[in-house]
Design a protein around this motif. Sequence first.
Motif, PDB file in Angstrom:
ATOM      1  N   ALA A   1      -9.839  -8.526 -14.767  1.00  0.00           N
ATOM      2  CA  ALA A   1      -8.512  -8.746 -14.191  1.00  0.00           C
ATOM      3  C   ALA A   1      -7.656  -9.596 -15.131  1.00  0.00           C
ATOM      4  CB  ALA A   1      -8.636  -9.427 -12.832  1.00  0.00           C
ATOM      5  N   GLN A   2      -6.356  -9.521 -14.943  1.00  0.00           N
ATOM      6  CA  GLN A   2      -5.442 -10.383 -15.684  1.00  0.00           C
ATOM      7  C   GLN A   2      -5.610 -11.829 -15.225  1.00  0.00           C
ATOM      8  OE1 GLN A   2      -1.510  -8.775 -15.103  1.00  0.00           O
ATOM      9  NE2 GLN A   2      -2.027  -6.786 -15.991  1.00  0.00           N
ATOM     10  N   ASP A   3      -5.136 -12.763 -16.044  1.00  0.00           N
ATOM     11  CA  ASP A   3      -5.355 -14.185 -15.780  1.00  0.00           C
ATOM     12  C   ASP A   3      -4.748 -14.633 -14.454  1.00  0.00           C
ATOM     13  OD1 ASP A   3      -6.701 -14.392 -18.140  1.00  0.00           O
ATOM     14  OD2 ASP A   3      -4.993 -15.152 -19.291  1.00  0.00           O
ATOM     15  N   ASP A   4      -3.664 -13.985 -14.024  1.00  0.00           N
ATOM     16  CA  ASP A   4      -3.001 -14.386 -12.778  1.00  0.00           C
ATOM     17  C   ASP A   4      -3.646 -13.780 -11.536  1.00  0.00           C
ATOM     18  OD1 ASP A   4      -1.208 -15.830 -14.287  1.00  0.00           O
ATOM     19  OD2 ASP A   4       0.276 -14.210 -14.375  1.00  0.00           O
ATOM     20  N   PHE A   5      -4.697 -12.985 -11.724  1.00  0.00           N
ATOM     21  CA  PHE A   5      -5.367 -12.320 -10.612  1.00  0.00           C
ATOM     22  C   PHE A   5      -6.851 -12.663 -10.612  1.00  0.00           C
ATOM     23  CE2 PHE A   5      -1.612  -9.875 -11.526  1.00  0.00           C
ATOM     24  CZ  PHE A   5      -1.132  -9.452 -10.289  1.00  0.00           C
ATOM     25  N   SER A   6      -7.468 -12.546  -9.471  1.00  0.00           N
ATOM     26  CA  SER A   6      -8.913 -12.727  -9.346  1.00  0.00           C
ATOM     27  C   SER A   6      -9.566 -11.370  -9.120  1.00  0.00           C
ATOM     28  CB  SER A   6      -9.236 -13.661  -8.174  1.00  0.00           C
ATOM     29  OG  SER A   6     -10.599 -13.563  -7.813  1.00  0.00           O
ATOM     30  N   ILE A   7     -10.547 -11.049  -9.935  1.00  0.00           N
ATOM     31  CA  ILE A   7     -11.233  -9.762  -9.774  1.00  0.00           C
ATOM     32  C   ILE A   7     -11.930  -9.696  -8.416  1.00  0.00           C
ATOM     33  CG2 ILE A   7     -13.413 -10.482 -10.818  1.00  0.00           C
ATOM     34  CD1 ILE A   7     -11.656  -7.067 -11.244  1.00  0.00           C
ATOM     35  N   THR A   8     -12.320 -10.856  -7.876  1.00  0.00           N
ATOM     36  CA  THR A   8     -12.962 -10.897  -6.559  1.00  0.00           C
ATOM     37  C   THR A   8     -12.012 -10.397  -5.481  1.00  0.00           C
ATOM     38  OG1 THR A   8     -14.308 -12.783  -7.278  1.00  0.00           O
ATOM     39  CG2 THR A   8     -14.152 -12.401  -4.913  1.00  0.00           C
ATOM     40  N   ASN A   9     -10.718 -10.727  -5.619  1.00  0.00           N
ATOM     41  CA  ASN A   9      -9.724 -10.286  -4.638  1.00  0.00           C
ATOM     42  C   ASN A   9      -9.303  -8.834  -4.847  1.00  0.00           C
ATOM     43  OD1 ASN A   9      -9.714 -12.886  -3.543  1.00  0.00           O
ATOM     44  ND2 ASN A   9      -8.048 -13.570  -4.885  1.00  0.00           N
ATOM     45  N   LEU A  10      -9.474  -8.323  -6.063  1.00  0.00           N
ATOM     46  CA  LEU A  10      -9.035  -6.957  -6.371  1.00  0.00           C
ATOM     47  C   LEU A  10     -10.130  -5.907  -6.169  1.00  0.00           C
ATOM     48  CD1 LEU A  10      -7.014  -7.571  -9.686  1.00  0.00           C
ATOM     49  CD2 LEU A  10      -6.092  -7.211  -7.387  1.00  0.00           C
ATOM     50  N   LYS A  11     -11.387  -6.354  -6.112  1.00  0.00           N
ATOM     51  CA  LYS A  11     -12.470  -5.360  -6.175  1.00  0.00           C
ATOM     52  C   LYS A  11     -12.500  -4.426  -4.963  1.00  0.00           C
ATOM     53  CE  LYS A  11     -16.162  -8.463  -4.507  1.00  0.00           C
ATOM     54  NZ  LYS A  11     -17.447  -9.107  -4.900  1.00  0.00           N
ATOM     55  N   ASN A  12     -12.075  -4.893  -3.786  1.00  0.00           N
ATOM     56  CA  ASN A  12     -12.066  -3.996  -2.627  1.00  0.00           C
ATOM     57  C   ASN A  12     -11.067  -2.855  -2.809  1.00  0.00           C
ATOM     58  OD1 ASN A  12     -14.077  -5.239  -1.094  1.00  0.00           O
ATOM     59  ND2 ASN A  12     -12.644  -6.743  -0.238  1.00  0.00           N
ATOM     60  N   GLN A  13      -9.940  -3.140  -3.481  1.00  0.00           N
ATOM     61  CA  GLN A  13      -8.985  -2.067  -3.784  1.00  0.00           C
ATOM     62  C   GLN A  13      -9.617  -1.051  -4.739  1.00  0.00           C
ATOM     63  OE1 GLN A  13      -4.960  -3.413  -4.865  1.00  0.00           O
ATOM     64  NE2 GLN A  13      -5.516  -5.478  -4.176  1.00  0.00           N
ATOM     65  N   ILE A  14     -10.388  -1.538  -5.703  1.00  0.00           N
ATOM     66  CA  ILE A  14     -11.064  -0.652  -6.660  1.00  0.00           C
ATOM     67  C   ILE A  14     -12.085   0.221  -5.938  1.00  0.00           C
ATOM     68  CG2 ILE A  14     -12.542  -0.596  -8.707  1.00  0.00           C
ATOM     69  CD1 ILE A  14     -11.281  -3.305  -9.504  1.00  0.00           C
ATOM     70  N   PHE A  15     -12.857  -0.408  -5.021  1.00  0.00           N
ATOM     71  CA  PHE A  15     -13.846   0.362  -4.257  1.00  0.00           C
ATOM     72  C   PHE A  15     -13.168   1.440  -3.421  1.00  0.00           C
ATOM     73  CE2 PHE A  15     -16.599  -3.738  -4.049  1.00  0.00           C
ATOM     74  CZ  PHE A  15     -16.942  -3.567  -5.376  1.00  0.00           C
ATOM     75  N   ASP A  16     -12.007   1.105  -2.858  1.00  0.00           N
ATOM     76  CA  ASP A  16     -11.290   2.083  -2.022  1.00  0.00           C
ATOM     77  C   ASP A  16     -10.873   3.301  -2.848  1.00  0.00           C
ATOM     78  OD1 ASP A  16     -11.572   0.468   0.165  1.00  0.00           O
ATOM     79  OD2 ASP A  16      -9.554  -0.411   0.028  1.00  0.00           O
ATOM     80  N   VAL A  17     -10.452   3.083  -4.085  1.00  0.00           N
ATOM     81  CA  VAL A  17     -10.073   4.198  -4.955  1.00  0.00           C
ATOM     82  C   VAL A  17     -11.280   5.101  -5.194  1.00  0.00           C
ATOM     83  CG1 VAL A  17      -9.295   4.835  -7.279  1.00  0.00           C
ATOM     84  CG2 VAL A  17      -8.212   2.920  -6.084  1.00  0.00           C
ATOM     85  N   ILE A  18     -12.413   4.509  -5.507  1.00  0.00           N
ATOM     86  CA  ILE A  18     -13.633   5.275  -5.766  1.00  0.00           C
ATOM     87  C   ILE A  18     -14.075   6.034  -4.517  1.00  0.00           C
ATOM     88  CG2 ILE A  18     -16.093   5.081  -6.304  1.00  0.00           C
ATOM     89  CD1 ILE A  18     -14.310   4.780  -8.739  1.00  0.00           C
ATOM     90  N   LYS A  19     -14.056   5.372  -3.366  1.00  0.00           N
ATOM     91  CA  LYS A  19     -14.514   6.018  -2.127  1.00  0.00           C
ATOM     92  C   LYS A  19     -13.607   7.185  -1.744  1.00  0.00           C
ATOM     93  CE  LYS A  19     -16.645   1.811  -0.261  1.00  0.00           C
ATOM     94  NZ  LYS A  19     -16.568   0.736   0.764  1.00  0.00           N
ATOM     95  N   THR A  20     -12.323   7.004  -1.952  1.00  0.00           N
ATOM     96  CA  THR A  20     -11.385   8.091  -1.636  1.00  0.00           C
ATOM     97  C   THR A  20     -11.610   9.286  -2.546  1.00  0.00           C
ATOM     98  OG1 THR A  20      -9.709   6.514  -0.868  1.00  0.00           O
ATOM     99  CG2 THR A  20      -8.943   8.714  -1.477  1.00  0.00           C
ATOM    100  N   ARG A  21     -11.800   9.043  -3.825  1.00  0.00           N
ATOM    101  CA  ARG A  21     -11.943  10.136  -4.798  1.00  0.00           C
ATOM    102  C   ARG A  21     -13.285  10.861  -4.663  1.00  0.00           C
ATOM    103  NH1 ARG A  21      -8.661  10.612  -9.006  1.00  0.00           N
ATOM    104  NH2 ARG A  21     -10.368  11.393 -10.313  1.00  0.00           N
ATOM    105  N   HIS A  22     -14.304  10.194  -4.121  1.00  0.00           N
ATOM    106  CA  HIS A  22     -15.626  10.816  -4.035  1.00  0.00           C
ATOM    107  C   HIS A  22     -16.058  11.066  -2.591  1.00  0.00           C
ATOM    108  CE1 HIS A  22     -16.662  10.536  -8.351  1.00  0.00           C
ATOM    109  NE2 HIS A  22     -15.901   9.459  -8.327  1.00  0.00           N
ATOM    110  N   SER A  23     -15.091  11.058  -1.664  1.00  0.00           N
ATOM    111  CA  SER A  23     -15.361  11.370  -0.247  1.00  0.00           C
ATOM    112  C   SER A  23     -16.504  10.537   0.305  1.00  0.00           C
ATOM    113  CB  SER A  23     -15.665  12.867  -0.075  1.00  0.00           C
ATOM    114  OG  SER A  23     -14.571  13.650  -0.491  1.00  0.00           O
ATOM    115  N   ILE A  24     -16.354   9.239   0.200  1.00  0.00           N
ATOM    116  CA  ILE A  24     -17.351   8.291   0.696  1.00  0.00           C
ATOM    117  C   ILE A  24     -16.752   7.552   1.885  1.00  0.00           C
ATOM    118  CG2 ILE A  24     -18.664   6.198   0.136  1.00  0.00           C
ATOM    119  CD1 ILE A  24     -18.691   7.192  -2.766  1.00  0.00           C
ATOM    120  N   ASN A  25     -17.566   7.341   2.912  1.00  0.00           N
ATOM    121  CA  ASN A  25     -17.127   6.629   4.109  1.00  0.00           C
ATOM    122  C   ASN A  25     -16.526   5.277   3.717  1.00  0.00           C
ATOM    123  OD1 ASN A  25     -17.054   5.066   6.558  1.00  0.00           O
ATOM    124  ND2 ASN A  25     -18.478   6.544   7.454  1.00  0.00           N
ATOM    125  N   PRO A  26     -15.306   4.978   4.176  1.00  0.00           N
ATOM    126  CA  PRO A  26     -14.669   3.702   3.808  1.00  0.00           C
ATOM    127  C   PRO A  26     -15.487   2.475   4.193  1.00  0.00           C
ATOM    128  CG  PRO A  26     -13.071   5.186   4.804  1.00  0.00           C
ATOM    129  CD  PRO A  26     -14.413   5.826   4.981  1.00  0.00           C
TER     130      PRO A  26
END
Length: 423
Positions: free
Chosen positions: A238-263
């Motif tokens: 993540a960029q210095d002004d962001f925390s990867i811990t706070n962003l990772k759920n958004q990343i997981f949502d992208v992956i789950k949507t693209r691979h038809s995985i239960n949210p």
Amino acid sequence: MSKLFSRDSWAEIIEALSSNWFRTVMTAFGVLWGIFILVILLAAGNGLENGIKQGFNGMATNSMFMWAQTASQPYKGLPKGRRYNFKTDDVDAIKQQVPGLRFVSPRNQLGGFRGSNNVVRGLQTGAFNVYGDYPEIIQQQPMDITSGRFINYSDINEKRKVAIIGSGVQSALYNPGEEVIGSYIKINGVNFLVIGTYKKKGNNGDPEEMQKEIYVPFTSFSQAFNMGDIVGWMAITAQDDFSITNLKNQIFDVIKTRHSINPNDDRAVGNFDLYQEYSKINGLFTALNFVAYFVGILVLLSGIIGISNIMLIVVKERTKEIGIRRALGATPWSIRAQVLLESIFLTIISGMAGIVLASGVLWLVNYKLSGMDTSEMMFINPSVNIGVVFIALTILIVSGLLAGLIPAQNAIKVKPVEALRTE
């Protein structure tokens, strides 16, 4: 204030403290030992912190590593237990849909030092980890390029079969003094041109095996070893002004949507949050500093109590003297100031001796460590900053005031007539 700059007052303080040297030294030792313990504990905590953080070796700590696992819940007619793989398109989707990311690096890997020999050069063979990477991985997992260069985007775009090898690979496949740059190695039967060598430092993982790795362009890896558009895992920073811990759920949502995985399927995407672990380590050292201050101040407090008790005895012994001074017109404030000055003087002198002793011990420890290879040690440069010294001085002054407060109050309660009767 006049007492502070009075030569007679200081001469009286020195005379009072030197009248019984043994008692003064034993009293001062409690404060000396308390400050010594405080400084040593804080320095030891810093030394351990330096050693642990060296293990990250400049790594981008605001990062996480993410890989595909097995879907543990059915979704949209697809069964649970289904396996899937990340694709190169997932990388672009994450970059576009999740703001605040600095790097999204797809990675692939084959081989390993625990596997069969997968790298050949002439008659020499070896089993090494081979990574397919993008150029930015060197900013996420820094390494020292000892010769040649690292992967660049020309290598990626042209799918060049080039490789950067670690010092351990070099030792295993090349003779001492033999030219490495421009030579060829064969990875799983495919020739790669060596364009650089590296060396990693740090105490995380296995330091020896860290040098036995080979890096090749991600696109070349995918082509040479028939990976297609499959991505083994991703290193995301993540960029210095962001925390990867706070962003990772958004990343997981992208992956789950693209691979038809239960949210709600939290097991389908594996991850290691480096920032979260690093924050835990920082919290640990904050707690250690608190414990160091707590223990050091408790030990110091015992010394302060000793000084207070001795000052009470001193006041008792000087009852007649105090009575004479009161009879001659000394004010209660002058008596109180004299006792407080004696207490503060003894506390500061003994405390400064403790700081000097602790500094000497730390200098000796650092001198011994300077002659050793600290790149793989868990304890480096135990020291304290100047702020700690000022804190210690403040504690000493306040402690001296507290230690002399009760004796000073007792001193001004002495009535001149009763004091003059005292034998």
